[in-house]
Enzyme design. Sequence first.
Site, PDB file in Angstrom:
ATOM      1  CB  CYS A  76      35.569  36.091  32.887  1.00 12.72           C
ATOM      2  SG  CYS A  76      33.971  35.479  32.257  1.00 12.72           S
ATOM      3  CG  HIS A 164      34.055  35.510  37.677  1.00 12.52           C
ATOM      4  ND1 HIS A 164      34.574  36.742  37.383  1.00 12.52           N
ATOM      5  CD2 HIS A 164      33.233  35.138  36.731  1.00 12.52           C
ATOM      6  CE1 HIS A 164      34.107  37.103  36.108  1.00 12.52           C
ATOM      7  NE2 HIS A 164      33.086  36.054  35.798  1.00 12.52           N
ATOM      8  CD  GLU A 166      36.524  37.606  40.260  1.00 16.51           C
ATOM      9  OE1 GLU A 166      37.473  36.781  39.902  1.00 16.51           O
ATOM     10  OE2 GLU A 166      35.764  38.147  39.059  1.00 16.51           O
TER      11      GLU A 166
END
Length: 508
Positions: A76, A164, A166
């Site tokens: 990001c 993202h 994660e």
Amino acid sequence: KIVILDFGSQYTQLIARRVRELNVYCEIHPFNKIPELDASVRGVILSGSPFSVRDEKAPKPDLTAIKGRLPLLGVCYGAQYLAHFYGGEVQSAPSREYGRAMLTVVEPSDPLMQGVPSPTQVWMSHGDTITSVPDTYRVIASTEDVRYAAFRIEGERSWGIQFHPEVYHSTDGITLLRNFVVGICGCKQDWTPESFVETTVRELREKLGDDRVVLGLSGGVDSSVAAVLLHRAIGKNLYCIFVDSGLLRKNEFDSVLESYKGMGLNVKGVKAHDRFLGDLAGVTDPEKKRKIIGRDFVEVFNAEAKQIENVKWLAQGTIYPDVVESASASVKGPAAMIKSHHNVGGLPEEMHLKIVEPLRLLFKDEVRRVGKSLGIDPQLLGRHPFPGPGLAIRILGDITPEKVEILQNVDKIYIDALREWGLYDQVWQAGAILLPVKSVGVMGDERTYESCVALRAVASTDGMTADWVHLPYDFLAAVSNDIINKVRGVNRVVYDISSKPPATIEWE
Ligand code: XMP
């Protein structure tokens, strides 16, 4: 290990937890304090950020020691940083890109994309977008709106991804992270609870030798796991103290004390009800309650600890989220204090003890896994968080022994029922609150004028944000009925349906 440079994103810790889930050790450091990059550092991840790279105050780390030398993954903001400051361009996106997007892999042979299906769902959260990149940057994946969703820098082992990986909603995010930390960085997946226990026990033995260590047990997961770990390292030289403030759950002190003894811990239980309740009499202000309890705890604990001859160390159950230095503090200023959390401040200075914190590298879920591998009772490891000041902050207004007893009885019915109905483990934290409100009721032919209790149950991952849990109506009906019939002094039960923010989990 992997180093994660934090630019202040709310997701930084999540990146770290995902890397750890791959059994790879990683550390978070603020972007402006890059640690020494010795041979143990196999790769670097740049986190997201609340900033735009175009902001004047945007974090601008010096990456010369990293970029082109070590494997590097920008996530990001991290990706935008790699574009913007190296000859590309980042502009405000025509529409802000939040939420789900479908990612098409353009170069499936790229090491970062191995095994990632195309298309795959990813999670976007950014207001800026990369509009051009230098010639050496190759696009490896795109979405409909974001051409430079993932890129590789030729001649280096550097990658940037706009989404993202994660977050849970990025379906193959963990594959991508595995490709980076294992495939590209070559980290061994040997960070396991067993290896942690083995190394920590060895290190604790070296560090502590024959010294005596004192530790305050609270009945919670962290202090219990810390105690068992230390006990494994130094045995009887660990002295545990478990203080009963009179504000614990019903029967909790005795039952937890028994289970500690069952684990072989050398533990002294100290009943100090009178002191705590005496000092709290007439106090209604929540912060004052916390201060009094914090102070009393320190004094009671100190008096006990002083009886242990020759004690050199104070052990604490501090965990990683408590110690990780956050970049958001340096970019945004310290987060506003909402509630002071008083646990065991002030001990070391007074007693000249050195501090040992065997869990300071672990996230909460890792503490539980370590606890499991140490053979600790799963019921203890699965316990809901419970605040240090205990029931004092769940009795709104002043505290009396009678109110404590009422709340303990209510709480016991509620928590036992959660267990019986198989709901306990679906809830992150639950408890009952005694309100300073009386209302009219009718029991038999008699008018009553009694107290009201609120039940609270929340879903959360870290207590920072939380939502109320949609407990089944049948369950709430049964619990309400049980409480009103069995606990004298209560004639009304309500259920708290507020999320955090804007409410908090506790009522005080
Ligand atoms: P709040 O009420 O701030 O709670 O949403 C977030 C989490 O912190 C716990 N809590 C405390 N824990 N000492 C503690 O050790 C405190 O003074 C304290 N106040 C709140 C709360 O139970 C929840 O898990």
